[in-house]
Design an enzyme around this catalytic site. Sequence first.
Site, PDB file in Angstrom:
ATOM      1  N   THR A 247       0.840  -1.190   0.000  1.00  0.00           N
ATOM      2  CA  THR A 247       0.000   0.000   0.000  1.00  0.00           C
ATOM      3  C   THR A 247       0.876   1.242   0.000  1.00  0.00           C
ATOM      4  O   THR A 247       1.895   1.280   0.687  1.00  0.00           O
ATOM      5  CB  THR A 247      -0.840   0.019   1.298  1.00  0.00           C
ATOM      6  OG1 THR A 247      -1.506  -1.223   1.410  1.00  0.00           O
ATOM      7  CG2 THR A 247      -1.831   1.164   1.302  1.00  0.00           C
TER       8      THR A 247
ATOM      9  N   GLY B 223      -9.533  -4.743   2.272  1.00  0.00           N
ATOM     10  CA  GLY B 223      -8.442  -4.781   3.238  1.00  0.00           C
ATOM     11  C   GLY B 223      -8.534  -3.663   4.261  1.00  0.00           C
ATOM     12  O   GLY B 223      -9.593  -3.078   4.498  1.00  0.00           O
ATOM     13  N   ASP B 224      -7.387  -3.378   4.847  1.00  0.00           N
ATOM     14  CA  ASP B 224      -7.326  -2.364   5.894  1.00  0.00           C
ATOM     15  C   ASP B 224      -7.281  -0.949   5.350  1.00  0.00           C
ATOM     16  O   ASP B 224      -7.607   0.011   6.065  1.00  0.00           O
ATOM     17  CB  ASP B 224      -6.079  -2.587   6.751  1.00  0.00           C
ATOM     18  CG  ASP B 224      -4.794  -2.510   5.914  1.00  0.00           C
ATOM     19  OD1 ASP B 224      -4.763  -3.099   4.812  1.00  0.00           O
ATOM     20  OD2 ASP B 224      -3.839  -1.846   6.360  1.00  0.00           O
TER      21      ASP B 224
ATOM     22  N   ARG C  64     -13.204  -9.004  -1.445  1.00  0.00           N
ATOM     23  CA  ARG C  64     -12.349  -8.788  -0.271  1.00  0.00           C
ATOM     24  C   ARG C  64     -11.960  -7.303  -0.159  1.00  0.00           C
ATOM     25  O   ARG C  64     -11.566  -6.674  -1.126  1.00  0.00           O
ATOM     26  CB  ARG C  64     -11.107  -9.652  -0.379  1.00  0.00           C
ATOM     27  CG  ARG C  64     -10.143  -9.562   0.813  1.00  0.00           C
ATOM     28  CD  ARG C  64      -9.037  -8.551   0.583  1.00  0.00           C
ATOM     29  NE  ARG C  64      -8.025  -8.585   1.635  1.00  0.00           N
ATOM     30  CZ  ARG C  64      -7.027  -7.712   1.742  1.00  0.00           C
ATOM     31  NH1 ARG C  64      -6.915  -6.747   0.873  1.00  0.00           N
ATOM     32  NH2 ARG C  64      -6.156  -7.804   2.722  1.00  0.00           N
TER      33      ARG C  64
ATOM     34  N   THR D  37       0.949  -0.633   6.217  1.00  0.00           N
ATOM     35  CA  THR D  37       1.006  -1.371   4.962  1.00  0.00           C
ATOM     36  C   THR D  37       1.169  -2.843   5.331  1.00  0.00           C
ATOM     37  O   THR D  37       1.570  -3.172   6.446  1.00  0.00           O
ATOM     38  CB  THR D  37       2.170  -0.899   4.080  1.00  0.00           C
ATOM     39  OG1 THR D  37       2.168  -1.627   2.845  1.00  0.00           O
ATOM     40  CG2 THR D  37       3.497  -1.114   4.772  1.00  0.00           C
ATOM     41  N   GLY D  38       0.846  -3.714   4.402  1.00  0.00           N
ATOM     42  CA  GLY D  38       1.023  -5.138   4.673  1.00  0.00           C
ATOM     43  C   GLY D  38      -0.295  -5.884   4.698  1.00  0.00           C
ATOM     44  O   GLY D  38      -1.289  -5.438   4.121  1.00  0.00           O
ATOM     45  N   HIS D  39      -0.277  -7.016   5.378  1.00  0.00           N
ATOM     46  CA  HIS D  39      -1.470  -7.873   5.427  1.00  0.00           C
ATOM     47  C   HIS D  39      -2.601  -7.156   6.150  1.00  0.00           C
ATOM     48  O   HIS D  39      -2.610  -7.056   7.381  1.00  0.00           O
ATOM     49  CB  HIS D  39      -1.167  -9.166   6.185  1.00  0.00           C
ATOM     50  CG  HIS D  39      -0.336 -10.124   5.414  1.00  0.00           C
ATOM     51  ND1 HIS D  39       1.026 -10.024   5.333  1.00  0.00           N
ATOM     52  CD2 HIS D  39      -0.683 -11.220   4.689  1.00  0.00           C
ATOM     53  CE1 HIS D  39       1.500 -11.012   4.576  1.00  0.00           C
ATOM     54  NE2 HIS D  39       0.483 -11.744   4.184  1.00  0.00           N
ATOM     55  N   GLY D  40      -3.571  -6.738   5.379  1.00  0.00           N
ATOM     56  CA  GLY D  40      -4.636  -5.941   5.949  1.00  0.00           C
ATOM     57  C   GLY D  40      -5.404  -6.633   7.052  1.00  0.00           C
ATOM     58  O   GLY D  40      -5.860  -5.986   8.004  1.00  0.00           O
TER      59      GLY D  40
HETATM   60  N1  GLY Z   1      -2.758  -3.416   3.140  1.00  0.00           N
HETATM   61  C1  GLY Z   1      -3.400  -3.659   1.922  1.00  0.00           C
HETATM   62  C2  GLY Z   1      -4.325  -4.792   1.960  1.00  0.00           C
HETATM   63  O1  GLY Z   1      -4.208  -5.692   2.766  1.00  0.00           O
HETATM   64  O2  GLY Z   1      -5.213  -4.807   1.144  1.00  0.00           O
END
Ligand code: GLY
Length: 331
Positions: free
Chosen positions: A189, A219-220, A217, A240-243
């Site tokens: 992101t 995300g964050d 889906r 940033t990263g795994h939302g």
């Molecule tokens: N941080 C971006 C997402 O997980 O979509």
Amino acid sequence: MTTRRRFIRACALAGAAVSSGHPDTAAREAGGTAGGERHEGPILLSTWDFGQAANATAWPALAAGGAALDAVEAGARQAEADPDNRTVGLGGLPDRDGHVTLDACIMDHQGRAGSVCFLEGILHPVSVARRVMEATPHVMLAGQGARRFALAEGFASADLLTDEARREWEEWRRTAEYRPRANRERHDTLSILARDRDGRLAGACTTSGMSYKMHGRIGDSPIIGAALYVDGAVGAACATGHGEFVMRTLGSFLVVELMRQGRSAQTACEEAVDRIARGLGADPAEVQVGYLAMSATGEVGGHAVQPGFQRALRTARIDTVDDVPSRFTTR
Ligand code: GLY
């Protein structure tokens, strides 16, 4: 192709304005946690190496006295329009059904916020998010409703799936297992924080999200408090990263609230990463989240779950990309 793997040589301009004597700076100098610094004047702090191009776009107006809110929008728009960036806007990789779906948000020092999610076919979701903030009584619009709003506001319809991104998706379909799998190499992101000459803070996030995600889906990145939070009197934070991990811990809100309670920008980011790290299962190497933070006094910090996360910092004296310290040291 612009990727976070590409090495950008850090370019610290003469006379870096890092204050000495700050506790986090002292810790870093002593070999402890890196990243705690205080800077004077306007500041831009962005995620990843490609944040340097976003900063470069936003900097001239910010340096000339422009508003932090305009700066973060300008920086996000730069990433959105870059066809070589596979994780934001034009050229972003699609979901597993071939749709490029966008998430973005923006927030200012007064606590005003706007957001769009699951938006298709609009080049600048961050600007749509700003319109949501400024022209509606709402904070978030989703999917077709967000798209209808954007078109009604004069945003043009655009095909965001470039030939290169389509080829990568087709290759993935041929070779990958057809199931949503968190892939930390594909979570980039553009999140950007700014402080302007008048001390106002703002932030923005924009992304095409997890590549090859399930259709629908979100995300964050469009969730206020998850990927972005700004409190004009305290500070701002972004992710940033795994939302999914950011959403479960409402990380950016957490970072700002920790700063409110007296933590530095750096140690607040470390605690937010720890909340994620403590909840991880057997294989933490599968997870990457990075936070950046900026206090109202110009102190910056950052921390990540895994090595490899970079930040781009721009001040009157500094234009640099560097690695952000991480909770785990190998991946
Ligand atoms: N941080 C971006 C997402 O997980 O979509």
